[in-house]
Design a protein around this motif. Structure first.
Motif, PDB file in Angstrom:
ATOM      1  N   UNK A 206     -53.516  51.326 -52.684  1.00 23.55           N
ATOM      2  CA  UNK A 206     -53.131  52.656 -52.223  1.00 23.55           C
ATOM      3  C   UNK A 206     -54.270  53.666 -52.339  1.00 23.55           C
ATOM      4  N   UNK A 207     -55.502  53.158 -52.578  1.00 21.47           N
ATOM      5  CA  UNK A 207     -56.694  53.998 -52.518  1.00 21.47           C
ATOM      6  C   UNK A 207     -57.675  53.421 -51.513  1.00 21.47           C
ATOM      7  N   UNK A 208     -58.405  54.274 -50.776  1.00 21.86           N
ATOM      8  CA  UNK A 208     -59.410  53.766 -49.845  1.00 21.86           C
ATOM      9  C   UNK A 208     -60.632  53.266 -50.611  1.00 21.86           C
ATOM     10  N   UNK A 209     -61.154  52.132 -50.200  1.00 25.55           N
ATOM     11  CA  UNK A 209     -62.285  51.521 -50.910  1.00 25.55           C
ATOM     12  C   UNK A 209     -63.602  52.135 -50.455  1.00 25.55           C
ATOM     13  N   UNK A 210     -63.724  53.442 -50.627  1.00 26.33           N
ATOM     14  CA  UNK A 210     -64.961  54.132 -50.265  1.00 26.33           C
ATOM     15  C   UNK A 210     -65.958  54.054 -51.415  1.00 26.33           C
ATOM     16  N   UNK A 211     -67.199  54.393 -51.121  1.00 22.53           N
ATOM     17  CA  UNK A 211     -68.242  54.404 -52.146  1.00 22.53           C
ATOM     18  C   UNK A 211     -67.864  55.347 -53.288  1.00 22.53           C
ATOM     19  N   UNK A 212     -67.336  56.503 -52.932  1.00 23.19           N
ATOM     20  CA  UNK A 212     -66.960  57.496 -53.932  1.00 23.19           C
ATOM     21  C   UNK A 212     -65.871  56.972 -54.861  1.00 23.19           C
ATOM     22  N   UNK A 213     -64.839  56.366 -54.292  1.00 24.04           N
ATOM     23  CA  UNK A 213     -63.738  55.857 -55.116  1.00 24.04           C
ATOM     24  C   UNK A 213     -64.196  54.724 -56.023  1.00 24.04           C
ATOM     25  N   UNK A 214     -65.011  53.821 -55.495  1.00 22.68           N
ATOM     26  CA  UNK A 214     -65.467  52.699 -56.299  1.00 22.68           C
ATOM     27  C   UNK A 214     -66.318  53.178 -57.481  1.00 22.68           C
ATOM     28  N   UNK A 215     -67.198  54.136 -57.229  1.00 22.23           N
ATOM     29  CA  UNK A 215     -68.037  54.658 -58.317  1.00 22.23           C
ATOM     30  C   UNK A 215     -67.225  55.448 -59.331  1.00 22.23           C
ATOM     31  N   UNK A 216     -66.208  56.173 -58.852  1.00 22.62           N
ATOM     32  CA  UNK A 216     -65.389  56.970 -59.760  1.00 22.62           C
ATOM     33  C   UNK A 216     -64.534  56.064 -60.648  1.00 22.62           C
ATOM     34  N   UNK A 217     -64.044  54.979 -60.106  1.00 20.46           N
ATOM     35  CA  UNK A 217     -63.307  54.021 -60.924  1.00 20.46           C
ATOM     36  C   UNK A 217     -64.223  53.398 -61.976  1.00 20.46           C
TER      37      UNK A 217
END
Length: 486
Positions: A206-217
């Motif tokens: 339920x989250x988009x696998x963008x660069x920003x999301x991956x780094x924030x995780x």
């Protein structure tokens, strides 16, 4: 004659020494030594973002070791996915709406009975260190409170845990309330025991696998690893002091991870908590319990182990029987609440072994997450992608109105709660059963819908603070007025 008498004396003395030794070594000798107790509370940590719960990407060696040496609970649930209401519920053993502190930042009223005071009255030294968030009156229910203010100088909030343990009085059993700021936003970069990368991240669909999301995780995982190190320091200190065997450590979180469809929601990712109980003298090593338990069970458990009367105000049940027999059935279901948290909302949820039922009472409002999420760049990216029509229906949920009045999920086949079965004719009986469970709980716990709505403190889209919106602190009388009941 003297020789016979002398032999009888030696025999009697020997028997007495054997009996005395047995009594001294017996675990129940002279009323049994009461255990020390430590509650460790993580901030904004998802239940399955630990190695012991199956996320191998997050480096948590100390918590994994704690679970291997104790008991892991796989169906533990919080009464709220909101920081201060969740903590108020733990310390009082009551559902949030019965603590009079059900909305974020509301201090716990002084008339509420707390487990810290109960243990203090029973002869325990009670102390707290780290994040507080329970109001000034509650500090008086402890012998000592060292509150950690959130900031870059001490971003974890855990630096005073070990000093508190080292400086405790040595002539009393102790109860410690140790609360971390990890892994609350913002994520401060710096010294971490482990640095995580995108390759470590397990991103929910339920989250988009963008660069920003991956780094924030990955940054979120770093915070978890720092928390893990502080937990290890506590265990090491207990061992150095020679009290580890008779100290119960319980590790939980206050709510789910600080992302848009987790924290403040009534899904498993909001209200299911990691729950590890470690006690070498009292819990079988490496055990796992599938029993449904609730965070309101913490307070009565501590009171029970302290061998003091459990206050009548506590709504939970002692977990001591589960500690002895992890396979024992405990609860049919767990209840969680959604109340005001930066933004207005009101909902209730029932979680059984297989299903989750959610009732959205303010379904005309979108499921806006907490403000610390809304003023973060991941939310801005999610907003941008939503406006572009680039999100899936599940990724877009926080923006959609109206929401379903009811939601039903089969956790056995749909662990991420993506498919709402509330309108599926094949599940009408399941829906009715869970709706009845909730209605019965509402009546038994004197739950209510407030007679008026509390204004938002922030803009729901951009996160800007709205200081002109004065949020009133209604009395219970006001909350019950008009159409204030279900």
């Amino acid at each position: 004659m003297f020789e016979v008498t002398h032999l009888k004396y030696i025999k009697t003395l020997t028997q007495s020494l054997v009996i005395l030794s047995a009594l001294l070594l017996a675990p129940h000798a002279f009323g049994e030594e009461r255990p020390n107790m430590i509650l460790i509370i993580a901030d904004d940590l998802n239940w399955d973002d630990l190695g012991t719960y199956g996320n191998a990407g997050v480096k948590t060696p100390n918590l994994d070791k704690l679970a291997k040496g104790g008991m892991r609970f796989d169906n533990a649930f919080l009464t709220a996915s909101s920081c201060s209401p969740s903590r108020a519920s733990m310390i009082t053993g009551r559902y949030p709406h019965n603590t009079d502190a059900e909305q974020l930042h509301w201090p716990l009223p002084k008339e509420q009975v707390t487990v810290s005071q109960t243990l203090r009255d029973a002869g325990y030294w009670t102390a707290a260190a780290g994040k507080w968030h329970l109001g000034e009156d509650t500090k008086q229910r402890f012998d000592e409170v060292i509150e950690s203010k959130y900031g870059i100088d001490e971003p974890s909030g855990s630096a005073q845990w070990v000093p508190l343990l080292q400086n405790r009085p040595k002539d009393k059993p102790f109860f410690l309330w140790l609360a971390s700021w990890d892994s609350h936003r913002p994520f401060y970069q710096g010294e971490y025991p482990h640095k995580h990368t995108q390759e470590d991240v397990r991103l929910p669909p339920y989250y988009p696998a963008t660069e920003l999301y991956m780094n924030d995780f990955a940054a979120y995982y770093d915070e978890i690893s720092r928390l893990d190190e502080y937990v290890g320091n506590i265990v090491n200190t207990l061992e150095q002091q020679g009290v580890a065997d008779n100290t119960l450590i319980i590790f939980v979180a206050d709510n789910g991870r600080p992302f848009a469809r987790d924290k403040t929601t009534l899904y498993d990712s909001g209200v299911k908590t990691p729950f590890i109980a470690y006690w070498p003298n009292g819990i079988p090593k490496g055990s796992v319990s599938e029993s449904i338990i609730s965070s309101i069970d913490l307070a009565p458990t501590f009171a029970d182990l302290a061998k003091t009367d459990i206050p009548e105000t506590f709504e939970g049940k002692s977990l001591t029987e589960i500690f002895k027999a992890p396979e024992k059935s405990f609860r049919e279901y767990a209840i969680s609440e959604r109340n005001w948290h930066d933004f207005e909302d009101h909902g209730r949820s029932v979680r059984t072994e297989q299903f989750r039922y959610i009732r959205n009472n303010y379904n005309d409002l979108p499921a806006t997450p907490s403000a610390d999420t809304v003023y973060h760049k991941t939310w801005w990216e999610l907003t941008r992608l939503f406006e572009q029509g680039a999100l899936t229906s599940n990724q877009a949920r926080p923006f959609l109105t109206p929401r379903p009045k009811e939601e039903l999920y089969d956790l056995l086949n749909d662990p991420y709660e993506l498919t709402n079965l509330a309108t599926d004719e094949n599940y009408l009986n399941v829906l009715g059963q869970h709706s009845d469970m909730l209605d019965n709980w509402i009546l038994s716990s004197n739950d209510f819908i407030p007679s008026f709505r509390t204004p938002d403190d922030f803009d729901r889209v951009r996160g800007a603070y709205a200081p002109h919106r004065k949020r009133p602190r209604p009395s219970k009388m006001q909350l019950y007025q008009a159409t204030g009941r279900y």
